[in-house]
Scaffold this active site. Structure first.
Site, PDB file in Angstrom:
ATOM      1  N   ASN A 158     -10.915  -2.413  -5.524  1.00 51.53           N
ATOM      2  CA  ASN A 158     -10.228  -1.239  -6.534  1.00 51.53           C
ATOM      3  C   ASN A 158     -10.781  -1.079  -7.816  1.00 51.53           C
ATOM      4  OD1 ASN A 158      -6.949  -2.871  -5.192  1.00 51.53           O
ATOM      5  ND2 ASN A 158      -7.999  -1.154  -4.649  1.00 51.53           N
TER       6      ASN A 158
ATOM      7  N   ASP B 128       0.715  -1.241  -0.191  1.00 48.30           N
ATOM      8  CA  ASP B 128       0.228  -0.023   0.038  1.00 48.30           C
ATOM      9  C   ASP B 128       1.056   1.309   0.009  1.00 48.30           C
ATOM     10  OD1 ASP B 128      -2.288   1.299  -0.072  1.00 48.30           O
ATOM     11  OD2 ASP B 128      -2.741   1.135   2.209  1.00 48.30           O
TER      12      ASP B 128
HETATM   13  C1  IPE Z   1      -5.628  -2.610  -0.300  1.00 49.77           C
HETATM   14  O1  IPE Z   1      -5.110  -1.498  -0.416  1.00 49.77           O
HETATM   15  C2  IPE Z   1      -5.514  -3.368  -1.533  1.00 49.77           C
HETATM   16  C3  IPE Z   1      -4.306  -3.681  -2.182  1.00 49.77           C
HETATM   17  C4  IPE Z   1      -2.795  -3.328  -1.422  1.00 49.77           C
HETATM   18  C5  IPE Z   1      -4.307  -4.154  -3.389  1.00 49.77           C
HETATM   19  P1  IPE Z   1      -6.246  -0.308  -0.511  1.00 49.77           P
HETATM   20  O2  IPE Z   1      -5.609   0.934  -0.524  1.00 49.77           O
HETATM   21  O3  IPE Z   1      -6.949  -0.713  -1.753  1.00 49.77           O
HETATM   22  O4  IPE Z   1      -7.055  -0.457   0.764  1.00 49.77           O
HETATM   23  P2  IPE Z   1      -7.799   0.763   1.752  1.00 49.77           P
HETATM   24  O5  IPE Z   1      -8.863   1.355   0.719  1.00 49.77           O
HETATM   25  O6  IPE Z   1      -6.578   1.415   2.337  1.00 49.77           O
HETATM   26  O7  IPE Z   1      -8.595  -0.307   2.695  1.00 49.77           O
HETATM   27  C1  IPE Z   2      -1.658   0.231  -3.297  1.00 48.19           C
HETATM   28  O1  IPE Z   2      -1.171   1.678  -3.538  1.00 48.19           O
HETATM   29  C2  IPE Z   2      -1.949  -0.369  -4.697  1.00 48.19           C
HETATM   30  C3  IPE Z   2      -3.191  -0.736  -5.122  1.00 48.19           C
HETATM   31  C4  IPE Z   2      -4.206  -0.888  -4.208  1.00 48.19           C
HETATM   32  C5  IPE Z   2      -3.563  -0.977  -6.755  1.00 48.19           C
HETATM   33  P1  IPE Z   2      -2.464   2.497  -3.653  1.00 48.19           P
HETATM   34  O2  IPE Z   2      -3.009   3.086  -4.695  1.00 48.19           O
HETATM   35  O3  IPE Z   2      -3.812   2.196  -2.360  1.00 48.19           O
HETATM   36  O4  IPE Z   2      -1.882   3.904  -3.027  1.00 48.19           O
HETATM   37  P2  IPE Z   2      -2.541   5.021  -1.673  1.00 48.19           P
HETATM   38  O5  IPE Z   2      -3.220   4.149  -0.567  1.00 48.19           O
HETATM   39  O6  IPE Z   2      -3.485   5.665  -2.437  1.00 48.19           O
HETATM   40  O7  IPE Z   2      -1.465   5.827  -1.410  1.00 48.19           O
HETATM   41 MG    MG Z   3      -4.153   2.300  -0.712  1.00 47.51          MG
END
Ligand code: IPE
Ligand code: IPE
Ligand code: MG
Length: 237
Positions: free
Chosen positions: A64, A16
């Site tokens: 996502n 993340d």
């Molecule tokens: C969890 O991260 C999913 C992945 C790392 C693929 P998200 O960024 O989607 O989750 P939330 O929104 O912080 O719970």
């Molecule tokens: C994790 O990084 C990757 C995916 C969930 C695909 P994020 O895209 O959730 O990054 P933040 O949380 O917005 O920083």
């Molecule tokens: Mg995220």
């Protein structure tokens, strides 16, 4: 790494913070995802060298899909680029790639790329890398329940035979041991629908490091922290 160190057999990572990493640099979120792919490459190499046997990474959740279309397009393109860029090195390193999650929602192009990476790395024996794509724990458990119910309806299984092992064997992770260590980057302390069944006795490690900045050093820190843990499994020592 210290010779005495216990190495977790299975590490699972919630990768993340790609978006925040990009924002801090005034870049587009897609650039954060690309940097995240490079961090994954470094982490896979380090994990295989350390002797980790299974590495599962949460790359795309069922939730996502709700992101803006431009970001989704960039992520799907990145799956294809990632396959092209990394398959030769993964073969060389003896890493076998598996996909966990529901592949039916991906385009043919993405599915072809996933077939290429799993096909070409199938002989890898050093480490298994499970990519969680269109994965969520609730959908995985729902899918498993449907499979078991179908077996009961067919008369192949008695309801009383649905035990913990039968459920584990119906999950996408059937061939893997439960994760010993679950790492989440970017300072968030939640599972976000990841491995809720498998995490029953996992150790959790949360770090503020944003995923694109993760790599060999950060992995070593996490394994050091894991070594300080006392896993009691409900028993008295
Ligand atoms: C969890 O991260 C999913 C992945 C790392 C693929 P998200 O960024 O989607 O989750 P939330 O929104 O912080 O719970
Ligand atoms: C994790 O990084 C990757 C995916 C969930 C695909 P994020 O895209 O959730 O990054 P933040 O949380 O917005 O920083
Ligand atoms: Mg995220």
């Amino acid at each position: 790494m210290n010779q005495e160190m216990k190495i977790p057999q299975h590490i699972a990572i919630i990768m993340d913070g790609n978006g925040r990493w990009a924002k801090q640099r005034g870049k587009d979120r897609s650039e954060g995802h690309f940097a995240g792919m490079m961090a994954l490459r470094a982490t896979v190499k380090a994990a295989a060298e350390i002797g980790v046997k299974y590495l599962t990474v949460y790359a795309f959740s069922t939730e996502n899909w709700g992101r803006p279309q431009a970001e989704l397009d960039a992520l799907m393109e990145l799956v294809c680029t990632g396959v092209e860029m990394n398959t030769p090195e993964l073969c060389q390193e003896g890493v076998r790639v598996e996909i966990i999650g529901d592949r039916s929602r991906f385009s043919q192009k993405v599915n072809d790329a996933l077939d290429r990476i799993t096909g070409k790395t199938a002989q890898g024996e050093r480490m298994t890398l499970a990519l969680a794509l269109n994965y969520s724990s609730r959908s995985e458990i729902t899918h498993a329940m449907q499979q078991l119910a179908q077996k009961v309806a067919n008369g192949e299984l008695q309801p009383q035979d649905i035990d913990e092992q039968a459920i584990s064997q119906s999950l996408y992770t059937a061939s893997m041991p439960d994760p010993d260590l679950i790492i989440r980057t970017s300072g968030e302390c939640r599972l976000s629908n990841f491995m809720m069944w498998q995490a029953s006795y996992s150790e959790f490690y949360f770090t503020d490091v944003l995923w694109p900045d993760f790599g060999a050093e950060a992995l070593e820190e996490a394994i050091k922290a894991y070594n300080e843990r006392d896993r009691r499994y409900g028993l008295v020592k």
